[in-house]
Enzyme design. Structure first.
Site, PDB file in Angstrom:
ATOM      1  CD  GLU A 104      -2.593  -1.159   2.661  1.00 25.14           C
ATOM      2  OE1 GLU A 104      -3.345  -2.108   2.869  1.00 25.14           O
ATOM      3  OE2 GLU A 104      -2.415  -0.241   3.478  1.00 25.14           O
ATOM      4  CB  CYS A 122       2.263   6.746   3.988  1.00 28.77           C
ATOM      5  SG  CYS A 122       2.632   5.380   5.099  1.00 28.77           S
ATOM      6  CB  CYS A 129       5.732  -6.481   8.593  1.00 28.50           C
ATOM      7  SG  CYS A 129       6.838  -5.749   9.816  1.00 28.50           S
ATOM      8  CB  CYS A 133       3.046  -4.996  16.045  1.00 22.22           C
ATOM      9  SG  CYS A 133       4.757  -4.424  15.964  1.00 22.22           S
ATOM     10  CB  CYS A 136       0.482  -3.828  13.052  1.00 18.66           C
ATOM     11  SG  CYS A 136       0.989  -3.227  11.413  1.00 18.66           S
ATOM     12  N   GLY A 174       5.841  -2.974   6.438  1.00 17.41           N
ATOM     13  CA  GLY A 174       7.224  -3.442   6.526  1.00 17.41           C
ATOM     14  C   GLY A 174       8.035  -2.720   7.575  1.00 17.41           C
ATOM     15  CD  GLU A 175      11.564  -2.084  11.433  1.00 19.93           C
ATOM     16  OE1 GLU A 175      10.537  -1.671  11.977  1.00 19.93           O
ATOM     17  OE2 GLU A 175      12.609  -1.400  11.345  1.00 19.93           O
ATOM     18  CB  SER A 204       8.175   4.866  11.207  1.00 20.60           C
ATOM     19  OG  SER A 204       7.623   4.227  12.333  1.00 20.60           O
ATOM     20  CB  SER A 227       7.122   1.892  16.665  1.00 16.68           C
ATOM     21  OG  SER A 227       6.812   2.495  15.436  1.00 16.68           O
ATOM     22  CG  HIS A 229       3.931   0.806  19.998  1.00 18.60           C
ATOM     23  ND1 HIS A 229       3.568   1.984  19.385  1.00 18.60           N
ATOM     24  CD2 HIS A 229       4.335  -0.024  19.002  1.00 18.60           C
ATOM     25  CE1 HIS A 229       3.727   1.859  18.086  1.00 18.60           C
ATOM     26  NE2 HIS A 229       4.197   0.656  17.828  1.00 18.60           N
ATOM     27  CG  ASN A 303      -6.240   4.084  12.301  1.00 18.30           C
ATOM     28  OD1 ASN A 303      -7.101   4.903  12.536  1.00 18.30           O
ATOM     29  ND2 ASN A 303      -5.063   4.393  11.802  1.00 18.30           N
ATOM     30  CB  CYS A 346      -0.344  -0.031   8.521  1.00 17.08           C
ATOM     31  SG  CYS A 346       0.820   1.173   8.126  1.00 17.08           S
TER      32      CYS A 346
HETATM   33  N1  SAH Z   1       7.554  -1.110  11.067  1.00 17.92           N
HETATM   34  C1  SAH Z   1       7.655   0.285  11.279  1.00 17.92           C
HETATM   35  C2  SAH Z   1       6.854   1.144  10.322  1.00 17.92           C
HETATM   36  C3  SAH Z   1       5.465   0.743   9.988  1.00 17.92           C
HETATM   37  S1  SAH Z   1       4.033   1.270  10.802  1.00 17.92           S
HETATM   38  C4  SAH Z   1       7.287   0.635  12.706  1.00 17.92           C
HETATM   39  O1  SAH Z   1       6.764  -0.221  13.398  1.00 17.92           O
HETATM   40  O2  SAH Z   1       7.558   1.755  13.128  1.00 17.92           O
HETATM   41  C5  SAH Z   1       4.072   2.929  11.304  1.00 17.92           C
HETATM   42  C6  SAH Z   1       3.396   3.135  12.657  1.00 17.92           C
HETATM   43  O3  SAH Z   1       1.998   2.802  12.606  1.00 17.92           O
HETATM   44  C7  SAH Z   1       4.017   2.258  13.731  1.00 17.92           C
HETATM   45  O4  SAH Z   1       4.202   3.025  14.887  1.00 17.92           O
HETATM   46  C8  SAH Z   1       2.932   1.215  13.944  1.00 17.92           C
HETATM   47  O5  SAH Z   1       3.002   0.621  15.211  1.00 17.92           O
HETATM   48  C9  SAH Z   1       1.667   2.024  13.739  1.00 17.92           C
HETATM   49  N2  SAH Z   1       0.469   1.211  13.480  1.00 17.92           N
HETATM   50  C10 SAH Z   1       0.376  -0.008  12.928  1.00 17.92           C
HETATM   51  N3  SAH Z   1      -0.893  -0.441  12.897  1.00 17.92           N
HETATM   52  C11 SAH Z   1      -1.637   0.543  13.450  1.00 17.92           C
HETATM   53  C12 SAH Z   1      -3.025   0.697  13.718  1.00 17.92           C
HETATM   54  N4  SAH Z   1      -3.892  -0.234  13.390  1.00 17.92           N
HETATM   55  N5  SAH Z   1      -3.430   1.847  14.293  1.00 17.92           N
HETATM   56  C13 SAH Z   1      -2.559   2.817  14.610  1.00 17.92           C
HETATM   57  N6  SAH Z   1      -1.231   2.737  14.388  1.00 17.92           N
HETATM   58  C14 SAH Z   1      -0.770   1.598  13.821  1.00 17.92           C
END
Ligand code: SAH
Length: 355
Positions: A104, A122, A129, A133, A136, A174-175, A204, A227, A229, A303, A346
Site C-alpha cells: 500500500e 506514506c 512484515c 505486532c 498491526c 514493513g520494517e 519509522s 515505535s 508503544h 485504527n 496499515c
Molecule cells: N515497522 C515500522 C513502520 C510501519 S508502521 C514501525 O513499526 O515503526 C508505522 C506506525 O503505525 C508504527 O508506529 C505502527 O506501530 C503504527 N500502526 C500499525 N498499525 C496501526 C493501527 N492499526 N493503528 C494505529 N497505528 C498503527
C-alpha cells in the site's frame, strides 16, 4: 549492471530498475543513443512522466520503440481508494517472488491545500512484515519478501502523480531497518533525482539498537521515528514481538546516540490501545523514561483492525495521556488518522484483498 537481480527472468526489467550504465546499454541495444536513457530517466524522476509518448524530448521513433520494448514501471495498480478528504490509498502489486507481492502507498494531501503545501506520501518497504505486532495488519501473514529499490522508488513516482509531494513517511507496510540497504538506495534516488529533501522524509522503525547504531554514521537522508508503544518491558515484549528481550533502555540509548551523531531529534510513536497502554500510569512511566531526552512523542489512537482484539481508545483517555505527558514537560502531539473510511490502518486493504 542491473540493480535488480531477484526477479524471475520472465519478468521484463523496467527502466526504473536499471542504473544509468545499464539503462544506456539497454537503449543502445534498442538502437537508441545512450543519452536518450538519461533523458528518459529524468523525465520519469524529475517530471513524473510515465508514458514515453509524452516524452517530447525524445525522437518520436524512439518513443514508439521504447513503448513496445521497455516498461517504465513494474507494478500494477490493483485498487485505488479515495477518502472524503482526498486521502488516496493505492494497492500496488509487483511481479516476482513466491506469493503475490502487494503493498500500500498512501497519498495524504495537506489539510490546507490553499497554503500551497503539497501532500505527504506514506510508502511501504516490505511485502508483509516479520515484526508481527499483534495490533498491526501488516504482519498478519508474516514477511513475503523485501521490496527492491525500484519498487520503493516506483511508489514515489506513482504517489507524485496524484499531486506534488512536500513530505514523505516511510511508515507503510514493513520494517525499514530489515530492508535497509534497499530503503537507503531508494531514498538516495528520491533525494538526488526527485528532489525530496532529507528533512522531509521520516523513517519509522521498531528501533533495533545495533542496526540504528550502524546507520547513524551513514549520513541518513531522513528523520527518525521509533515505535515505542509502552514504557513497560513486559508489555513491549508482547506488543513488538520481534524486539522481545531487547531492553527498552537499549532502544532509547541507541536513540540518544543517533541524536548525538546526527543532531536530528527523534520522534517516539505510541499507538494508544484501549485499556492496554492508555492509562495515566502508562503516561507517567513514559514521561519518566523520556525525561531529559530531547524528543517528541506522537500519540496515534489505534485504527481498528479486523479481529485484532484491540480497541480504539476513548477521546478522554487520549486527552488524559497527552495532558499527563505535557505536564511532565514532554512535547507530544495526537495524530488522529486521516481518511479513516478507506481502511486507514496499515496493511488492512492488502489483507482484505487477499482474503
Ligand atoms: N515497522 C515500522 C513502520 C510501519 S508502521 C514501525 O513499526 O515503526 C508505522 C506506525 O503505525 C508504527 O508506529 C505502527 O506501530 C503504527 N500502526 C500499525 N498499525 C496501526 C493501527 N492499526 N493503528 C494505529 N497505528 C498503527
Amino acid at each position: 549492471m542491473e540493480i535488480e537481480s531477484s526477479l524471475p527472468p520472465s519478468t521484463p526489467t523496467p527502466l526504473l530498475a536499471l542504473d544509468p550504465a545499464a539503462a544506456a546499454a539497454r537503449f543502445v541495444e534498442l538502437g537508441l543513443k545512450p543519452f536518450h536513457a538519461k533523458i528518459a530517466r529524468k523525465e520519469v524522476l524529475e517530471r513524473g512522466i510515465t508514458d514515453y509518448a509524452q516524452m517530447t524530448a525524445l525522437p518520436s521513433a524512439a518513443r514508439e520503440r521504447l513503448s513496445a520494448e521497455l516498461p517504465i514501471l513494474s507494478g500494477t495498480e490493483l485498487e485505488r481508494r479515495v477518502a472524503f478528504d482526498r486521502t488516496t490509498k493505492l494497492l500496488i502489486s509487483f511481479p516476482g517472488g513466491p506469493r503475490p507481492a502487494t503493498v500500500e502507498t498512501v497519498h495524504i494531501p495537506a489539510r490546507d491545500s490553499a497554503s500551497g503545501k503539497g501532500a505527504t506520501l506514506c510508502v511501504s518497504t516490505q511485502v508483509g512484515c516479520p515484526v508481527a505486532c499483534p495490533f498491526c495488519a501488516s504482519g498478519r501473514a508474516g514477511l513475503v519478501r523485501n521490496l527492491e529499490v525500484h519498487e520503493i522508488v516506483e511508489q514515489y513516482v506513482r504517489g507524485r502523480a496524484l499531486g506534488a509531494l512536500s513530505r514523505s513517511v516511510v511508515m507503510g507496510i514493513g520494517e525499514p531497518l530489515l530492508n535497509y540497504a534497499n530503503v537507503s538506495k531508494a531514498l538516495d534516488v528520491v533525494h538526488d533525482e526527485m528532489g525530496l529533501g532529507s528533512r522531509k522524509v521520516t523513517l519509522s522503525t521498531v528501533g533495533f539498537p545495533e542496526r540504528l547504531r550502524r546507520i547513524a554514521p551513514d549520513k541518513p537522508r531522513f528523520q527518525l521515528a521509533i515505535s515505542l508503544h509502552t514504557p513497560d518491558q513486559e508489555q513491549r515484549d508482547v506488543l513488538v514481538p520481534a524486539m522481545k528481550g531487547v531492553p527498552i533502555e537499549e532502544v532509547l540509548s541507541a536513540g540518544d546516540d543517533w541524536f548525538a551523531q546526527t543532531g536530528r531529534e527523534i520522534t517516539y510513536e505510541y499507538v494508544l490501545l484501549a485499556g492496554e497502554n492508555d492509562s495515566a500510569g502508562h503516561a507517567e512511566r513514559l514521561a519518566q523514561r523520556l525525561a531529559r531526552r530531547r524528543c517528541t512523542v506522537n500519540l496515534i489512537p489505534f485504527n481498528p483492525v479486523d479481529d485484532s482484539g484491540f480497541g480504539r481508545p476513548t477521546e478522554f483517555s487520549v486527552q488524559r495521556f497527552h495532558q499527563t505527558l505535557v505536564e511532565h514537560g514532554i512535547i507530544a502531539t495526537v495524530r488522529w488518522s486521516r481518511g479513516l473510511e478507506s481502511d486507514a490502518a496499515c496493511g488492512q486493504l492488502r489483507i482484505r484483498k487477499q482474503a
